[in-house]
Write a protein that holds these residues in place. Structure first.
Motif, PDB file in Angstrom:
ATOM      1  N   GLY A 137      44.437  52.230  45.198  1.00  0.00           N
ATOM      2  CA  GLY A 137      45.241  51.060  45.499  1.00  0.00           C
ATOM      3  C   GLY A 137      45.035  50.006  44.439  1.00  0.00           C
ATOM      4  N   ALA A 138      45.769  48.910  44.569  1.00  0.00           N
ATOM      5  CA  ALA A 138      45.702  47.835  43.584  1.00  0.00           C
ATOM      6  C   ALA A 138      44.347  47.142  43.636  1.00  0.00           C
ATOM      7  CB  ALA A 138      46.817  46.820  43.830  1.00  0.00           C
ATOM      8  N   PHE A 139      43.824  46.792  42.468  1.00  0.00           N
ATOM      9  CA  PHE A 139      42.556  46.065  42.410  1.00  0.00           C
ATOM     10  C   PHE A 139      42.701  44.684  43.067  1.00  0.00           C
ATOM     11  CE2 PHE A 139      42.174  49.084  38.828  1.00  0.00           C
ATOM     12  CZ  PHE A 139      41.072  49.787  39.302  1.00  0.00           C
ATOM     13  N   ALA A 140      43.922  44.146  43.062  1.00  0.00           N
ATOM     14  CA  ALA A 140      44.153  42.861  43.738  1.00  0.00           C
ATOM     15  C   ALA A 140      43.938  42.995  45.238  1.00  0.00           C
ATOM     16  CB  ALA A 140      45.567  42.363  43.450  1.00  0.00           C
ATOM     17  N   PHE A 141      44.379  44.099  45.820  1.00  0.00           N
ATOM     18  CA  PHE A 141      44.169  44.314  47.256  1.00  0.00           C
ATOM     19  C   PHE A 141      42.680  44.418  47.562  1.00  0.00           C
ATOM     20  CE2 PHE A 141      43.678  46.988  51.007  1.00  0.00           C
ATOM     21  CZ  PHE A 141      44.521  46.353  51.912  1.00  0.00           C
ATOM     22  N   ASP A 142      41.967  45.152  46.742  1.00  0.00           N
ATOM     23  CA  ASP A 142      40.525  45.325  46.932  1.00  0.00           C
ATOM     24  C   ASP A 142      39.799  43.985  46.864  1.00  0.00           C
ATOM     25  OD1 ASP A 142      38.312  47.157  47.264  1.00  0.00           O
ATOM     26  OD2 ASP A 142      37.806  46.821  45.168  1.00  0.00           O
ATOM     27  N   LEU A 143      40.211  43.130  45.952  1.00  0.00           N
ATOM     28  CA  LEU A 143      39.607  41.802  45.822  1.00  0.00           C
ATOM     29  C   LEU A 143      39.950  40.919  47.014  1.00  0.00           C
ATOM     30  CD1 LEU A 143      38.086  39.619  44.193  1.00  0.00           C
ATOM     31  CD2 LEU A 143      40.232  39.171  42.969  1.00  0.00           C
ATOM     32  N   ALA A 144      41.143  41.098  47.550  1.00  0.00           N
ATOM     33  CA  ALA A 144      41.587  40.247  48.663  1.00  0.00           C
ATOM     34  C   ALA A 144      40.838  40.533  49.955  1.00  0.00           C
ATOM     35  CB  ALA A 144      43.084  40.434  48.887  1.00  0.00           C
ATOM     36  N   MET A 145      40.338  41.752  50.140  1.00  0.00           N
ATOM     37  CA  MET A 145      39.757  42.111  51.438  1.00  0.00           C
ATOM     38  C   MET A 145      38.518  41.281  51.795  1.00  0.00           C
ATOM     39  SD  MET A 145      41.915  43.993  52.845  1.00  0.00           S
ATOM     40  CE  MET A 145      43.043  42.911  51.933  1.00  0.00           C
ATOM     41  N   PRO A 146      37.515  41.141  50.921  1.00  0.00           N
ATOM     42  CA  PRO A 146      36.394  40.272  51.304  1.00  0.00           C
ATOM     43  C   PRO A 146      36.819  38.823  51.500  1.00  0.00           C
ATOM     44  CG  PRO A 146      36.143  41.056  49.039  1.00  0.00           C
ATOM     45  CD  PRO A 146      37.260  41.829  49.648  1.00  0.00           C
ATOM     46  N   ILE A 147      37.799  38.359  50.730  1.00  0.00           N
ATOM     47  CA  ILE A 147      38.285  36.995  50.899  1.00  0.00           C
ATOM     48  C   ILE A 147      38.913  36.835  52.281  1.00  0.00           C
ATOM     49  CG2 ILE A 147      39.931  35.276  50.065  1.00  0.00           C
ATOM     50  CD1 ILE A 147      39.572  36.470  47.249  1.00  0.00           C
ATOM     51  N   TYR A 148      39.725  37.802  52.685  1.00  0.00           N
ATOM     52  CA  TYR A 148      40.376  37.722  53.999  1.00  0.00           C
ATOM     53  C   TYR A 148      39.349  37.548  55.112  1.00  0.00           C
ATOM     54  CZ  TYR A 148      43.007  38.827  58.159  1.00  0.00           C
ATOM     55  OH  TYR A 148      43.556  38.744  59.410  1.00  0.00           O
ATOM     56  N   TYR A 149      38.388  38.448  55.149  1.00  0.00           N
ATOM     57  CA  TYR A 149      37.446  38.428  56.265  1.00  0.00           C
ATOM     58  C   TYR A 149      36.465  37.256  56.173  1.00  0.00           C
ATOM     59  CZ  TYR A 149      39.308  42.900  57.732  1.00  0.00           C
ATOM     60  OH  TYR A 149      40.148  43.885  58.173  1.00  0.00           O
ATOM     61  N   ALA A 150      36.137  36.832  54.969  1.00  0.00           N
ATOM     62  CA  ALA A 150      35.248  35.678  54.833  1.00  0.00           C
ATOM     63  C   ALA A 150      35.934  34.411  55.336  1.00  0.00           C
ATOM     64  CB  ALA A 150      34.822  35.509  53.379  1.00  0.00           C
ATOM     65  N   VAL A 151      37.219  34.254  55.037  1.00  0.00           N
ATOM     66  CA  VAL A 151      37.958  33.086  55.519  1.00  0.00           C
ATOM     67  C   VAL A 151      38.101  33.140  57.038  1.00  0.00           C
ATOM     68  CG1 VAL A 151      40.240  31.978  55.519  1.00  0.00           C
ATOM     69  CG2 VAL A 151      39.172  32.653  53.356  1.00  0.00           C
TER      70      VAL A 151
END
Length: 316
Positions: free
Chosen positions: A209-223
């Motif tokens: 998958g896109a590296f952007a999606f991978d980066l977004a996942m910890p941000i999503y759950y941390a927020v």
């Protein structure tokens, strides 16, 4: 002989001594076996094929060899990394990693930076490593979003919003130009902290998958985890130190803030469908009902998880 008894014995475990750890899509048990404390995953037919789990194990073994702190696979009594029962149940085991799960109150800037560094190491490895045989699938092949109309028939507005999101989802969850093998779920529930060092666990969702999606996942759950803070403030606390560590090993993904903001929206919508798919009728409580309702409304009204303009403070 029960399936669980057969599974335990394949990995040298005492069936009576298994300790259930709980999981969303498979049974997970802690046990003491020939290789020391370990974790056994028991996956029903249809969740992942034995071949796909072997693809996960192959990447983990390569990561262990490269010195990246991940849960180390352990073989069965027969020397196989993955076992399969006659009914299609797939089994895999990992050495129990040291440490414990964390909460937002545990997240010092230094720890968040180290967390970002671990994701950067995983992405750097995924960009360069090529499996000898089995490849994991693109994330798009097992997203729940494609089942939105089937599983959320009571909210046509949500289903329509998902249809509008699908072009972005297809770009983020496919094996595109800025994509590769990614963990896809490195949130705080899939990390153990021990003596200021993180270990990544649960690669069940890994795929292309896109590296952007991978980066977004910890941000999503941390927020989401910092419920006492507005999203902007939660992102302000988490994203800068996280990116500081991440950038030590990996470049910013293509698409920058725009791609990450879209990925956050995709995950928000996907969680609604995943909850509908995974939870039995008796598995719902008031907290989960409120969460699902909130996520559906946010998707239907196109409310961003974090405003793209906020993300542009740290990502181009």
């Amino acid at each position: 002989m029960s399936d669980l008894t057969a599974a335990a014995r394949l990995f040298g475990a005492d069936p009576e001594a298994l300790t259930g750890l709980g999981a969303f899509e498979r049974d997970v048990y802690r046990f003491d076996g020939p290789h020391g404390p370990a974790v056994l995953k028991v996956m029903p037919q249809g969740h992942r094929s034995a071949s796909q789990v072997r693809g996960e194990v192959d990447w983990l073994l390569a990561l262990v060899e490269a010195g990246v702190p991940v849960a180390r696979p352990v073989p069965s009594q027969a020397g196989r990394w993955v076992e399969e029962l006659d009914d299609g149940t797939v089994l895999v085991a990992f050495a129990a990693a040291p440490g414990s799960l964390t909460r937002p109150t545990d997240w010092s800037a230094a720890r968040v930076t180290a967390w970002g560094e671990l994701l950067g190491r995983l992405q750097a490895h995924g960009r360069a490593w090529r499996p000898a045989e089995v490849r994991r699938r693109p994330l798009l092949e097992h997203t729940y979003l494609t089942r939105a109309a089937e599983l959320v028939p009571d909210d046509p507005g949500f289903v329509a919003a998902v249809a509008e999101l699908m072009p972005a989802a297809e770009a983020l969850l496919g094996d595109g130009p800025d994509a590769g093998l990614v963990h896809a779920d490195l949130h705080h529930g899939n990390l153990l902290l021990h003596e200021e060092h993180w270990t990544a666990i649960d690669f069940d969702d890994c795929g292309y998958g896109a590296f952007a999606f991978d980066l977004a996942m910890p941000i999503y759950y941390a927020v989401r985890a910092q419920r006492d803070l507005p999203a902007e403030q939660a992102a302000e606390r988490f994203v800068p130190p996280f990116l500081q560590g991440f950038r030590r090993h990996a470049p910013d993904p293509a698409g920058g803030a725009e791609a990450v903001a879209r990925a956050l929206m995709v995950r928000q919508a996907e969680l609604v469908v995943a909850l509908r798919a995974k939870l039995p009728p008796g598995g719902w409580d008031d907290r989960l009902r409120d969460l699902e309702r909130e996520l559906r409304e946010n998707t239907r009204l196109a409310r961003p998880v974090v405003e793209e303009g906020v993300l542009r403070r740290w990502l181009a």
